[in-house]
Design an enzyme around this catalytic site. Sequence first.
Site, PDB file in Angstrom:
ATOM      1  N   ASP A  48       0.833  -1.200   0.000  1.00 44.84           N
ATOM      2  CA  ASP A  48       0.000   0.000   0.000  1.00 44.84           C
ATOM      3  C   ASP A  48       0.871   1.254   0.000  1.00 44.84           C
ATOM      4  O   ASP A  48       1.715   1.441   0.890  1.00 44.84           O
ATOM      5  CB  ASP A  48      -0.919  -0.005   1.218  1.00 44.84           C
ATOM      6  CG  ASP A  48      -1.949   1.092   1.176  1.00 44.84           C
ATOM      7  OD1 ASP A  48      -1.580   2.253   1.497  1.00 44.84           O
ATOM      8  OD2 ASP A  48      -3.114   0.821   0.848  1.00 44.84           O
ATOM      9  N   ARG A  49       0.660   2.100  -0.976  1.00 48.24           N
ATOM     10  CA  ARG A  49       1.485   3.287  -1.153  1.00 48.24           C
ATOM     11  C   ARG A  49       1.239   4.332  -0.060  1.00 48.24           C
ATOM     12  O   ARG A  49       2.169   4.936   0.485  1.00 48.24           O
ATOM     13  CB  ARG A  49       1.216   3.920  -2.530  1.00 48.24           C
ATOM     14  CG  ARG A  49       1.804   3.157  -3.698  1.00 48.24           C
ATOM     15  CD  ARG A  49       1.243   1.780  -3.937  1.00 48.24           C
ATOM     16  NE  ARG A  49      -0.210   1.804  -4.145  1.00 48.24           N
ATOM     17  CZ  ARG A  49      -1.010   0.758  -4.028  1.00 48.24           C
ATOM     18  NH1 ARG A  49      -0.536  -0.419  -3.657  1.00 48.24           N
ATOM     19  NH2 ARG A  49      -2.320   0.853  -4.252  1.00 48.24           N
ATOM     20  N   THR A  50      -0.033   4.558   0.269  1.00 42.87           N
ATOM     21  CA  THR A  50      -0.367   5.560   1.282  1.00 42.87           C
ATOM     22  C   THR A  50       0.201   5.173   2.639  1.00 42.87           C
ATOM     23  O   THR A  50       0.722   6.032   3.367  1.00 42.87           O
ATOM     24  CB  THR A  50      -1.898   5.740   1.363  1.00 42.87           C
ATOM     25  OG1 THR A  50      -2.353   6.379   0.158  1.00 42.87           O
ATOM     26  CG2 THR A  50      -2.297   6.595   2.550  1.00 42.87           C
ATOM     27  N   CYS A  83      -2.208   4.322 -10.949  1.00 44.68           N
ATOM     28  CA  CYS A  83      -2.222   4.612  -9.510  1.00 44.68           C
ATOM     29  C   CYS A  83      -1.566   5.962  -9.318  1.00 44.68           C
ATOM     30  O   CYS A  83      -0.361   6.113  -9.559  1.00 44.68           O
ATOM     31  CB  CYS A  83      -1.491   3.544  -8.715  1.00 44.68           C
ATOM     32  SG  CYS A  83      -1.412   3.917  -6.930  1.00 44.68           S
ATOM     33  N   ASN A  84      -2.342   6.949  -8.900  1.00 44.08           N
ATOM     34  CA  ASN A  84      -1.807   8.298  -8.710  1.00 44.08           C
ATOM     35  C   ASN A  84      -0.751   8.342  -7.612  1.00 44.08           C
ATOM     36  O   ASN A  84       0.324   8.914  -7.777  1.00 44.08           O
ATOM     37  CB  ASN A  84      -2.944   9.268  -8.378  1.00 44.08           C
ATOM     38  CG  ASN A  84      -3.893   9.495  -9.528  1.00 44.08           C
ATOM     39  OD1 ASN A  84      -3.778  10.442 -10.285  1.00 44.08           O
ATOM     40  ND2 ASN A  84      -4.883   8.616  -9.658  1.00 44.08           N
ATOM     41  N   THR A  85      -1.054   7.731  -6.470  1.00 45.77           N
ATOM     42  CA  THR A  85      -0.144   7.795  -5.318  1.00 45.77           C
ATOM     43  C   THR A  85       1.208   7.189  -5.653  1.00 45.77           C
ATOM     44  O   THR A  85       2.252   7.702  -5.222  1.00 45.77           O
ATOM     45  CB  THR A  85      -0.759   7.080  -4.106  1.00 45.77           C
ATOM     46  OG1 THR A  85      -2.101   7.515  -3.915  1.00 45.77           O
ATOM     47  CG2 THR A  85       0.041   7.372  -2.842  1.00 45.77           C
ATOM     48  N   ALA A  86       1.224   6.102  -6.419  1.00 48.39           N
ATOM     49  CA  ALA A  86       2.472   5.410  -6.730  1.00 48.39           C
ATOM     50  C   ALA A  86       3.419   6.245  -7.581  1.00 48.39           C
ATOM     51  O   ALA A  86       4.617   5.923  -7.670  1.00 48.39           O
ATOM     52  CB  ALA A  86       2.174   4.076  -7.429  1.00 48.39           C
ATOM     53  N   THR A 126      -6.028  10.189  -2.436  1.00 45.63           N
ATOM     54  CA  THR A 126      -5.719   9.544  -1.166  1.00 45.63           C
ATOM     55  C   THR A 126      -4.940  10.484  -0.251  1.00 45.63           C
ATOM     56  O   THR A 126      -4.356  11.476  -0.696  1.00 45.63           O
ATOM     57  CB  THR A 126      -4.874   8.276  -1.368  1.00 45.63           C
ATOM     58  OG1 THR A 126      -3.592   8.664  -1.916  1.00 45.63           O
ATOM     59  CG2 THR A 126      -5.556   7.294  -2.292  1.00 45.63           C
ATOM     60  N   LYS A 165     -11.684  -0.593  -2.990  1.00 44.21           N
ATOM     61  CA  LYS A 165     -10.572  -1.545  -2.949  1.00 44.21           C
ATOM     62  C   LYS A 165     -11.000  -2.866  -2.318  1.00 44.21           C
ATOM     63  O   LYS A 165     -10.527  -3.943  -2.703  1.00 44.21           O
ATOM     64  CB  LYS A 165      -9.389  -0.950  -2.179  1.00 44.21           C
ATOM     65  CG  LYS A 165      -8.590   0.101  -2.942  1.00 44.21           C
ATOM     66  CD  LYS A 165      -7.414   0.580  -2.119  1.00 44.21           C
ATOM     67  CE  LYS A 165      -6.566   1.591  -2.876  1.00 44.21           C
ATOM     68  NZ  LYS A 165      -5.885   1.023  -4.054  1.00 44.21           N
ATOM     69  N   CYS A 195      -7.485   9.742  -7.923  1.00 46.56           N
ATOM     70  CA  CYS A 195      -7.308   8.383  -7.430  1.00 46.56           C
ATOM     71  C   CYS A 195      -8.074   7.478  -8.366  1.00 46.56           C
ATOM     72  O   CYS A 195      -9.228   7.769  -8.706  1.00 46.56           O
ATOM     73  CB  CYS A 195      -7.825   8.226  -5.994  1.00 46.56           C
ATOM     74  SG  CYS A 195      -7.772   6.507  -5.417  1.00 46.56           S
TER      75      CYS A 195
END
Length: 234
Positions: A48-50, A83-86, A126, A165, A195
């Site tokens: 999990d990136r967050t 995936c934006n966060t990644a 996120t 998710k 996201c």
Amino acid sequence: MKKTIGIIGGMGPLATVKLFEKIVLNTRADSDQDHPRTIIDSNTRIPDRTRNILSDGENPTNELIESARCLERAGADFLTMPCNTAHYFMEEVLKEVELPFIDMIKETVNTVKKEFGSSKVGIFSTDGTISSGVYTKVLQKEGIEYVLPSPQSQKAIMELIYNIKKGQYDNDLTRFFTAIDELHSQGVQTIILGCTELSVAADMYKFPDSVNYVDALVVLAREAIIGAGCDINS
């Protein structure tokens, strides 16, 4: 000559499916052969990136590198990642492969600027995306004013993201819609769906039409089609 799209996926699996679907639906084609060849690695082992950005969660970089290398070996000509966060981790990942990468964050901000100028925008994403600044840094560089949701609204956004998710699709969107109204009341005319689970939600639910939405997943799909040398539906 057409090129092959590589998708670093699995974050989450449904968002990966949605990117491929949007690539297919946005391609102008009269036959199978008019569509771009696409290689997908739905790597659900990516941590999990967050959680990594906000706390002591496992670093996803090694698994992201493994996916990038896998796609390179398989014959992809360039990389995409729904995936934006990644995107926060991609600088290190791209050092390990020779493939170019379509940056969904930059392309989304470019789309906002092209279609809506420098009008005030909101960011739905996120906690990890907000904390890492992947969107806010690019928006600041482009001189675009932005507004972030209040803590209460951000909690509602995160709840929807992680419910999707988990495969929970029967969601009460009252608080999520309140978050939209909150930003609209602050002069926001455009909200970035930053996201990919929110891109999934946009297909599942009817969002209020009080603001415009720029769906990062749609932006990425269209840029991937162009990158592959195929034609986009008008």
